[in-house]
Design a protein around this motif. Sequence first.
Motif, mmCIF file in Angstrom:
data_model
loop_
_atom_site.group_PDB
_atom_site.id
_atom_site.type_symbol
_atom_site.label_atom_id
_atom_site.label_comp_id
_atom_site.label_asym_id
_atom_site.label_seq_id
_atom_site.Cartn_x
_atom_site.Cartn_y
_atom_site.Cartn_z
ATOM 1 N N VAL B 11 0.861 -1.189 0.000
ATOM 2 C CA VAL B 11 0.000 0.000 0.000
ATOM 3 C C VAL B 11 0.894 1.234 0.000
ATOM 4 C CG1 VAL B 11 -1.846 1.199 1.193
ATOM 5 C CG2 VAL B 11 -1.713 -1.272 1.294
ATOM 6 N N PHE B 12 0.630 2.163 -0.902
ATOM 7 C CA PHE B 12 1.344 3.442 -0.866
ATOM 8 C C PHE B 12 0.413 4.537 -1.361
ATOM 9 C CE2 PHE B 12 1.960 3.480 -5.440
ATOM 10 C CZ PHE B 12 1.968 2.134 -5.755
ATOM 11 N N THR B 13 0.745 5.776 -1.037
ATOM 12 C CA THR B 13 -0.102 6.889 -1.462
ATOM 13 C C THR B 13 0.578 7.612 -2.611
ATOM 14 O OG1 THR B 13 0.900 8.137 0.316
ATOM 15 C CG2 THR B 13 -1.328 7.309 0.695
ATOM 16 N N GLY B 16 -2.306 11.789 -3.115
ATOM 17 C CA GLY B 16 -3.525 11.832 -2.316
ATOM 18 C C GLY B 16 -4.377 10.597 -2.424
ATOM 19 N N TYR B 17 -4.091 9.713 -3.389
ATOM 20 C CA TYR B 17 -4.869 8.486 -3.514
ATOM 21 C C TYR B 17 -4.110 7.338 -2.871
ATOM 22 C CZ TYR B 17 -7.775 10.934 -6.857
ATOM 23 O OH TYR B 17 -8.623 11.826 -7.441
ATOM 24 N N LYS B 18 -4.850 6.502 -2.160
ATOM 25 C CA LYS B 18 -4.215 5.317 -1.588
ATOM 26 C C LYS B 18 -4.254 4.204 -2.621
ATOM 27 C CE LYS B 18 -5.200 2.191 1.840
ATOM 28 N NZ LYS B 18 -6.061 1.760 2.913
#
Lengths: 82, 223, 323
Positions: B11-13, B16-18
Amino acid sequence: MDISGADIIRAVSLLGAGVAMGFGAIGPGIGEGYAAGRACEAIGRNPREAGLLTRTMLVGQAVSESTGIYALVVALLLIFVV
Amino acid sequence: MEDLTTISQWVFTLGGYKIALNSVTLINTWMIMGVLVIFSLLATRRTKLVPNPLQSLAELLITTFDDLVRDALELDDRRYFPLICGMFMFLFLCNVWGIIPTFEEPTKDLNTPLGLGILGFVISHYSGIKFKGLKGYLRVYFEPIPFMFPLNIVSELSRVVSISFRLYGNIMGGAIIIIVVSNLVYSLVLPPFLNVFFGLFVGTIQAFVFTMLTLVYISTQIK
Amino acid sequence: MALEVQILVKGAAYLGAGVAIGLGAIGAGVGEGYTAGFANRAISMKPEKAGDVLKNMLIGQALAESAAIFALVIAMLLVLMEFQANAITAVALAAAGICMGFGALGPGIGAGFPAGRACEGISRQPATSSSLSNTMLVGSAVCQTSAIYSMVVALMLMFFDYSTRAFNPNAAALFAAGLSTGLAAIGSGIGEGLTAGGAMQTIARQPTSVGRATASMLIGQAVAETPAIFGLLISMILLFRVYPGAESVITAAALLGAGLSMGLGGIGPGIGSGAAGEYALNWLGRNEEIGGLLTRTMLVGQAVSQSTSIYAMVIALVLIFVV
């Protein structure tokens, strides 16, 4: 644990949604399968009309599926509206 | 037991979106694609009149699926053949991939079958519009009576769900059963037998069913 | 209080055992009787082939019985084993029995169709008796997969530790998990049997079509299996999700509804897809050139007839995740 009347109505409507969709799916499932089987039989007798027969089968199945979709609609109503 | 239903993710951003990437699925998918590319290169290098085993395997696959596609679509060209044959080869490898220890089937993750199901859905509807024109394509939805329009839409959408959940459920169900059985009975015979049954037998049939259904959906759209 | 809970658990285990073998025996009884009926007719038509028919009948009946034997195993375990004394375990044990009982019903009936048709086929075409027996073995064995799903869910209900979960919604989840797989297995079991029966008829009529008929039979059965797979998926979700304890009965009712929806919703599509497969396979032998066309039509018909089981699954998922 005291359960209010609203809780019971909500609970029963959710249970009813499940039962509605469950029983509602039995008829169309068998009926559509039977239609498909008979269409296969008809194609076996007269392969040249396969296209027409397949279309007729699909239309017949769509009609017999409508009761299943009614059950779906009623179940969704019971879940989200009642 | 509880880790069965969780999927390992990166998981990374980003802006602003994950964003979540299913790491195990991705790695296994890329490995399978690599195997397929190597197989195709080896099978088509130095083709001879008397084929070596690899070439004859490729020839068997290609002639079988060429016949199937030709039979179903009745087109003069082979434009849908690569899709169908490639889809079968990919899904077959995906489904049997779990037989090799430590590897996991990408089809055990719902995203893989759902992606392929949506791919088949888009291709079949695009072909419908291309072959019958927009008017002919839309007319089907109002048959037999215009009232059926919403019902036809629902049943059309339910095909995507059914085709992808069928594959996912079979592979996932097989995996769960193997884990449960090997947890409950400490037997040397039963888990490997189940592995072969669910991997090779069910996996091959489900890969074929998925491919055939995609082909049949395309053929009902273009005719 | 502790003693009462112990009695409750024992009672639930015995109830589950009774339901498991009681319902499970129905399927095997019907299936074996069907087989024996066809075998009698076959022997009266060709008394000189009585030995072959009898052998085939016994093999077929043994396969039809395997679902009932799974039910027997679960029932014996429920009767003989000691379980933890708490209320949620009691519910899980009753659910295990119900799951296995319903799950053995369909496959038992279904496995009778190929066995009976194979006996009939042997009297019509004695030369095909070995290929009929072999295909019957494969077809009946595939019929049992939905019984195996039920057995796996029943074992998970019996042997995993649920005592840490709160009783109120989680007990309903476990019960619904049992209902979902058990009921959905009925349809798939019967449907797969119908398909295999069609394959037997076709092989008896046209012995050269064995390969084609077996391949189409396996495809048809794999598709008819789908409702049972959906039932298994819903059961797994219900078994693995742990709900926090609740005061009201709303969540519990929703979860029970989910199990009933998927379980009952799987019956019809399973039988229907099997009927489609039966007719398609039956006509495959009469007109071998159109085998591909028939298999494709069968697949479309089966896929459409399964859309109602998709609706049932959607409702079940909504009831589990949204409510």
